[in-house]
Design a protein around this motif. Sequence first.
Motif, PDB file in Angstrom:
ATOM      1  N   ASP A 141       8.797  11.446  25.978  1.00 16.15           N
ATOM      2  CA  ASP A 141       8.427  11.707  27.371  1.00 16.15           C
ATOM      3  C   ASP A 141       9.280  12.849  27.947  1.00 16.15           C
ATOM      4  N   ASN A 155       5.657   4.772  36.150  1.00 16.87           N
ATOM      5  CA  ASN A 155       4.544   5.596  35.663  1.00 16.87           C
ATOM      6  C   ASN A 155       3.419   4.771  35.061  1.00 16.87           C
ATOM      7  N   ASN A 156       3.752   3.592  34.538  1.00 15.92           N
ATOM      8  CA  ASN A 156       2.672   2.726  34.039  1.00 15.92           C
ATOM      9  C   ASN A 156       1.732   2.395  35.204  1.00 15.92           C
ATOM     10  N   ASP A 174      -0.433   5.344  35.912  1.00 10.89           N
ATOM     11  CA  ASP A 174      -1.584   5.403  34.998  1.00 10.89           C
ATOM     12  C   ASP A 174      -2.715   4.521  35.525  1.00 10.89           C
ATOM     13  N   GLY A 227       5.507  -0.376  31.597  1.00 18.33           N
ATOM     14  CA  GLY A 227       5.314   0.300  30.317  1.00 18.33           C
ATOM     15  C   GLY A 227       6.598   0.276  29.514  1.00 18.33           C
ATOM     16  N   PHE A 228       6.892   1.405  28.897  1.00 15.77           N
ATOM     17  CA  PHE A 228       8.006   1.385  27.934  1.00 15.77           C
ATOM     18  C   PHE A 228       9.395   1.359  28.573  1.00 15.77           C
ATOM     19  N   SER A 229       9.515   1.422  29.907  1.00 11.68           N
ATOM     20  CA  SER A 229      10.850   1.321  30.528  1.00 11.68           C
ATOM     21  C   SER A 229      11.153  -0.088  31.014  1.00 11.68           C
ATOM     22  N   PHE A 230      10.289  -1.042  30.703  1.00  8.86           N
ATOM     23  CA  PHE A 230      10.544  -2.424  31.138  1.00  8.86           C
ATOM     24  C   PHE A 230      11.784  -2.964  30.424  1.00  8.86           C
ATOM     25  N   HIS A 231      12.570  -3.746  31.169  1.00 10.13           N
ATOM     26  CA  HIS A 231      13.739  -4.389  30.561  1.00 10.13           C
ATOM     27  C   HIS A 231      14.020  -5.688  31.308  1.00 10.13           C
ATOM     28  N   THR A 279      13.921  -9.556  32.586  1.00 10.44           N
ATOM     29  CA  THR A 279      12.798 -10.437  32.919  1.00 10.44           C
ATOM     30  C   THR A 279      12.163  -9.948  34.223  1.00 10.44           C
ATOM     31  N   ARG A 308      10.879  -9.240  37.816  1.00 10.24           N
ATOM     32  CA  ARG A 308      11.325  -9.640  39.158  1.00 10.24           C
ATOM     33  C   ARG A 308      10.094  -9.786  40.061  1.00 10.24           C
ATOM     34  N   ASP A 354      -0.470   0.471  27.720  1.00 10.15           N
ATOM     35  CA  ASP A 354       0.691   0.832  26.899  1.00 10.15           C
ATOM     36  C   ASP A 354       1.492  -0.354  26.366  1.00 10.15           C
ATOM     37  N   THR A 362       0.235   7.871  23.802  1.00 11.95           N
ATOM     38  CA  THR A 362       0.963   8.785  22.908  1.00 11.95           C
ATOM     39  C   THR A 362       1.007   8.214  21.498  1.00 11.95           C
TER      40      THR A 362
HETATM   41  N1  LIG Z   1       4.389  10.133  27.217  1.00 11.64           N
HETATM   42  C1  LIG Z   1       3.639   9.142  27.572  1.00 11.64           C
HETATM   43  O1  LIG Z   1       3.170   8.401  26.751  1.00 11.64           O
HETATM   44  C2  LIG Z   1       3.384   8.935  28.966  1.00 11.64           C
HETATM   45  C3  LIG Z   1       3.233   7.668  29.450  1.00 11.64           C
HETATM   46  N2  LIG Z   1       3.132   7.379  30.733  1.00 11.64           N
HETATM   47  C4  LIG Z   1       3.257   6.033  31.207  1.00 11.64           C
HETATM   48  O2  LIG Z   1       4.573   5.877  31.699  1.00 11.64           O
HETATM   49  C5  LIG Z   1       5.077   4.636  31.238  1.00 11.64           C
HETATM   50  C6  LIG Z   1       6.546   4.642  31.324  1.00 11.64           C
HETATM   51  O3  LIG Z   1       6.837   4.896  32.672  1.00 11.64           O
HETATM   52  P1  LIG Z   1       8.231   4.608  33.346  1.00 11.64           P
HETATM   53  O4  LIG Z   1       8.133   5.046  34.750  1.00 11.64           O
HETATM   54  O5  LIG Z   1       9.306   5.197  32.526  1.00 11.64           O
HETATM   55  O6  LIG Z   1       8.404   3.051  33.243  1.00 11.64           O
HETATM   56  P2  LIG Z   1       7.544   1.798  33.616  1.00 11.64           P
HETATM   57  O7  LIG Z   1       6.264   2.160  34.207  1.00 11.64           O
HETATM   58  O8  LIG Z   1       7.578   0.959  32.426  1.00 11.64           O
HETATM   59  O9  LIG Z   1       8.350   1.045  34.765  1.00 11.64           O
HETATM   60  C7  LIG Z   1       9.573   1.452  35.330  1.00 11.64           C
HETATM   61  C8  LIG Z   1       9.711   0.728  36.656  1.00 11.64           C
HETATM   62  O10 LIG Z   1       9.666  -0.665  36.407  1.00 11.64           O
HETATM   63  C9  LIG Z   1      10.836  -1.259  36.950  1.00 11.64           C
HETATM   64  N3  LIG Z   1      11.249  -2.370  36.120  1.00 11.64           N
HETATM   65  C10 LIG Z   1      11.750  -2.344  34.883  1.00 11.64           C
HETATM   66  N4  LIG Z   1      11.993  -3.594  34.455  1.00 11.64           N
HETATM   67  C11 LIG Z   1      11.682  -4.425  35.464  1.00 11.64           C
HETATM   68  C12 LIG Z   1      11.717  -5.823  35.639  1.00 11.64           C
HETATM   69  N5  LIG Z   1      12.198  -6.637  34.710  1.00 11.64           N
HETATM   70  N6  LIG Z   1      11.268  -6.341  36.794  1.00 11.64           N
HETATM   71  C13 LIG Z   1      10.814  -5.562  37.783  1.00 11.64           C
HETATM   72  N7  LIG Z   1      10.763  -4.209  37.697  1.00 11.64           N
HETATM   73  C14 LIG Z   1      11.189  -3.654  36.544  1.00 11.64           C
HETATM   74  C15 LIG Z   1      11.824  -0.157  36.977  1.00 11.64           C
HETATM   75  O11 LIG Z   1      12.769  -0.440  37.977  1.00 11.64           O
HETATM   76  P3  LIG Z   1      14.362  -0.494  37.592  1.00 11.64           P
HETATM   77  O12 LIG Z   1      15.038  -0.628  38.892  1.00 11.64           O
HETATM   78  O13 LIG Z   1      14.540  -1.693  36.724  1.00 11.64           O
HETATM   79  O14 LIG Z   1      14.646   0.760  36.853  1.00 11.64           O
HETATM   80  C16 LIG Z   1      10.999   1.051  37.323  1.00 11.64           C
HETATM   81  O15 LIG Z   1      10.731   1.089  38.708  1.00 11.64           O
HETATM   82  C17 LIG Z   1       4.498   4.491  29.884  1.00 11.64           C
HETATM   83  O16 LIG Z   1       4.575   3.170  29.400  1.00 11.64           O
HETATM   84  C18 LIG Z   1       3.085   4.957  30.153  1.00 11.64           C
HETATM   85  O17 LIG Z   1       2.325   3.922  30.696  1.00 11.64           O
HETATM   86  C19 LIG Z   1       2.974   8.472  31.714  1.00 11.64           C
HETATM   87  O18 LIG Z   1       2.051   8.160  32.694  1.00 11.64           O
HETATM   88  C20 LIG Z   1       2.491   9.744  31.058  1.00 11.64           C
HETATM   89  C21 LIG Z   1       3.308  10.106  29.876  1.00 11.64           C
END
Ligand SMILES: NC(=O)C1=CN([C@@H]2O[C@H](COP(=O)(O)OP(=O)(O)OC[C@H]3O[C@@H](n4cnc5c(N)ncnc54)[C@H](OP(=O)(O)O)[C@@H]3O)[C@@H](O)[C@H]2O)[C@H](O)CC1
Length: 418
Positions: free
Chosen positions: A85, A131-132, A135, A200-204, A206, A208, A237, A263
Amino acid sequence: MPFFLSTSATATATPLCPPPSPYPSPHFRLPSPPRRGLAFLAASAPQRDLFPTPRQAMASLATSTAAAAAAEVTHLSQRDAADIDEQLMGPLGFSVDQLMELAGLSVATAVAEVYKLSEHTRVLIICGPGNNGGDGLVAARHLYHFGYKPFVCYPKRTAKPLYSGLVTQLESLAIPFVPVEDLPQDLSGQYDIVIDAMFGFSFHGTPRPPFDDLIQMLVSLSVVGDSAKRPPIVSVDIPSGWHVEEGDVSGGGIKPDMLVSLTAPKLCAKKFTGPHHFLGGRFVPPPISSKYGLELPPYPGTSMCVRIGKVPSVDISSLRENYISPELLENQVMPNPFDQFRTWFDEAVTAGLREPNAMALTTVNKAGKPSSRMVLLKGVDKQGFVWYTNYGSQKAHDLSENSNAALLFYWNEMNRQL
Ligand SMILES: NC(=O)C1=CN([C@@H]2O[C@H](COP(=O)(O)OP(=O)(O)OC[C@H]3O[C@@H](n4cnc5c(N)ncnc54)[C@H](OP(=O)(O)O)[C@@H]3O)[C@@H](O)[C@H]2O)[C@H](O)CC1
Ligand SMILES: [K+]
């Protein structure tokens, strides 16, 4: 040599030019056509077959499907997914808006490929904060333009121009935003598809609130016994709540019916057991493929998504189409079936149907054994319908032995056959 379809029930065939062949120039005639049918046929000499045999076509389809299924598909770690990414949006010159647009379009096209509009209209898209979720917002817009009726649940809005722009776009289409508290506990009654675009791939860790409850809602949906009675769940994803690499560790997570990996599939996708796994995000440039040694199935034609793995076997008895065209009454069709053909054929061409001149030709040999084959119409005039075949083909043999034959045009997209 061309074959003719006679324009009159009693007419005999005239060859377009004398047949340079040992075969006679046979004349074929079928009984008088019914008012709304074209049911008589005449023939002269043959030339060449234009379609591969069904066996050849099936063999080539089976080979390409098996090849895609058999090839080892790369699964990415969470680290590699985030790295890719970063590189796409750094040295490789993409913007997040671009990638998200393509990702969301892939999701919408994959959904439309599996869940036909005629059976699944109302789509609930549950979007998360990252970003998930973006999408999901993009997919909602494309699904609207494809004719679906999207509803969006977006409880934690991100205050960035990209996201507020996507929300404004959906509002301009009057797509309803449903607050979490207004969602029914059982989603089955109100929605035909549920799209999980929470994490998506930034989940970590449990999930909330409020995503913990939303995920539980989808978990209870996925344990309903009869899958035909509940809306399918489509995860974008990653199935939300799953560990990005380990999958559904507790065993109590969402069990999506469809996963659209973007991807490349992440490691957790190895644990996906649902019937529909697709790949989307058709934007990976060669520097990324070679750096990460990506083995991915090729996208067919201009498609934005490709199925990974086996096509599930289908319960044929459950296949059905809801025909929504107005009924066709006797007084709406032309007295001359050939005039009707010309009108409908022109409409099929104008509508952009693929190969509207493809027609099923059924011939019968002297033992009464019928045989059907797709051929291409090459001309039509007052004398009849013209197509080509070769002198040695089964159709030529059949027609030289038995003048009975039938033609069928099937214009599925227009709910017409003739
Ligand atoms: N290159 C590609 O394949 C592309 C994929 N895309 C899509 O983007 C996601 C990844 O997006 P990203 O923004 O990095 O992450 P996420 O959408 O997974 O979510 C991040 C937000 O979620 C919060 N989070 C994380 N864990 C928790 C939890 N346990 N409970 C509640 N919320 C959570 C996080 O907050 P933090 O404070 O924890 O950081 C973030 O707010 C990929 O999977 C694709 O779907 C792009 O669209 C295009 C490029
Ligand atoms: K997801």
